[in-house]
Design an enzyme around this catalytic site. Sequence first.
Site, PDB file in Angstrom:
ATOM      1  N   ASP A 124       0.821  -1.214   0.000  1.00 44.67           N
ATOM      2  CA  ASP A 124       0.000   0.000   0.000  1.00 44.67           C
ATOM      3  C   ASP A 124       0.855   1.265   0.000  1.00 44.67           C
ATOM      4  O   ASP A 124       1.920   1.308   0.628  1.00 44.67           O
ATOM      5  CB  ASP A 124      -0.902  -0.019   1.243  1.00 44.67           C
ATOM      6  CG  ASP A 124      -1.835   1.166   1.312  1.00 44.67           C
ATOM      7  OD1 ASP A 124      -2.681   1.303   0.394  1.00 44.67           O
ATOM      8  OD2 ASP A 124      -1.728   1.959   2.256  1.00 44.67           O
ATOM      9  N   GLU A 181       1.078  -0.585  -5.140  1.00 48.75           N
ATOM     10  CA  GLU A 181       0.083   0.463  -5.367  1.00 48.75           C
ATOM     11  C   GLU A 181       0.872   1.765  -5.448  1.00 48.75           C
ATOM     12  O   GLU A 181       1.201   2.376  -4.437  1.00 48.75           O
ATOM     13  CB  GLU A 181      -0.946   0.507  -4.231  1.00 48.75           C
ATOM     14  CG  GLU A 181      -2.130   1.418  -4.545  1.00 48.75           C
ATOM     15  CD  GLU A 181      -2.328   2.524  -3.533  1.00 48.75           C
ATOM     16  OE1 GLU A 181      -3.004   3.506  -3.865  1.00 48.75           O
ATOM     17  OE2 GLU A 181      -1.811   2.410  -2.413  1.00 48.75           O
TER      18      GLU A 181
END
Length: 635
Positions: free
Chosen positions: A315, A368
């Site tokens: 993330d 990401e």
Amino acid sequence: MTKTKAHSLFTEFDINLFKAGKHYRLYEKFGSHLITVDGVEGTYFAVWAPSAKSVSVIGDFNFWLEGEHHLNVRWDGSGIWEGFIPNIGKGTVYKYKIRSTNNDITTEKADPFARRCEHPPKTASEVWEDDYAWNDKKWMKNRKKNNALDAPFSVYEVHLGSWKKQVEEGRFLSYHELAEELVNYVSEMNFTHVEFMPIMEFPYDPSWGYQLTGYFAPTSRFGYPDEFKYLVDKFHEKGIGVLLDWVPSHFPSDDHGLGFFDGSHLYEHPDRRKGYHQDWKSLIFNYGRNEIKAFLISNAIFWLDQYHADGLRVDAVASMLFLDYSREEGEWEPNEFGGRENLDAINFIKEMNAAVYESFPDVQTIAEESTSFPKVSKPIYDGGLGFGMKWMMGWMHDTLDYFAKEPIYRKHHQNELTFSLNYAFTENFMLPLSHDEVVYGKKALVDKMPGDEWQKFANLRMLYSLMYTHPGTKLLFQGAEFGQTSEWDFDGSLDWHLLDYGVHKGAQNLVKDLNKLYKKEPALHEKQFSHEGFEWIDHGDHENSVMSYIRKGENEKDNIIVILNLTPVPRENYRIGLPKKGTLTPVFNSDDTKYNGTGNFKSKKLTSEKKVWNNREHSIELNLPPLGMIAYKYK
């Protein structure tokens, strides 16, 4: 006041590796471990607190009194406190009470390496150990093939708390219940992988799990650690890979968490310009500290080792890469070369990926990452960061912007759909339609579409059809597969009753069949990261808003011809050029009645003509359905 018995799981070699930031299985040493010393059963504790002058284990077993069980600091300057407490075992609730050398500050902290945590809002750690017997030998033996870059890779992104609730009791489904309902559903929908939004323990539900306090503990909201292993096992039994969201980018400042752990900035960077995330009001790891790198890399390895995870979706990578991320001038300091790159974080990311792929060459790490930082998914030896894949955020934004436009205006914006092919092969891209696109007023995917209900769902079917025939792997968030009409609510449940209606059932059937097509047809995945796997037939027919292209596999016989009509106006007798003469057989039509299409433009076998079109010697004439995609392959 008693001292815990002297005992250690650390060797001198362990300590040297830890100090050097190269010990990647620290979970075998730190935390609480059930052991027997001199014939007496009990628990060994170890915690890193170099600024402490005393550390006590407190819990139910000693009435949370600080002086009962002091740990001993090691003599080697490692900052590790350890000790053995007899006659306490599995399920014991505890924390560390730490008195700091820094102004005699006292903190009470959960164990950073705890394998289980109390159910929130309680915040203590639990001594935990399980002897789960895995049944996924077949999957683990073959998963290299299933996770390969030339394999179909379609991901169903799930937030376990809101996928489905136990309505009568108003509670979450347990890991065991999910192992029945969720596993069967993902299998039925033909997805190859499932991705869980963070399942590591977190205190605050509205954070969706992205503010972690228990990095080594699956959240107790849904059950016990061995029950989560059972859930993973059941996915593997069905031939489905399990990806976990992993958050090394920041952590919350909750009193029991990692922040100001031993009265010093131990886990977070001491410089607020590098150690505090203004957007998320959270703390940022000190990536330049060896012990922190070892902690984080050990955590990545832990989930792959102990929980048989098949990959990690990392993330907020962009926030790690840049010192000026979401900061104004004067709020950040350039690196030693005057640049904006966070060199410590970049080195950490490379070390993490190298360690993961060295130990588990058959998994994938997925970034990401929303910027144009180069070579995110390229090998480290080639100057890359070493991820296996990267989210294609540019494709997602451009495509959703295009589909939000009224069809009458689309002829002026066709380049928004075609632009992604200019850079599609610079990285190993995954196409994401994730949770981030259906919250905070962005509306549900189907509600982004223009027109009446039929047109909205036809546009949605077209979006998915484009996604599954565009180069790259795929990710779809829960509820999108059947056209959830409301924004995602982390505290609610998906609107499963919508499947009683034809438009929603049709969308679900379409995604099910697109996943099947993606898996079945080699041309859609064998060269999904190579320019050799894609060729335009015609991307310039702006006036009709029609695009056509070829997807290619290793064998020419597997090639697929794709034609998209991006307006609600049917195109009859529409001609496209072909790579060679022959007979085309239909393999997909998004306008089929089972998808709630019109059914008026049935695909049929077509034989090419020797007529030059699109600069090709052979061509074919066909009828294009409104807001529809049709796909053919040579017989």
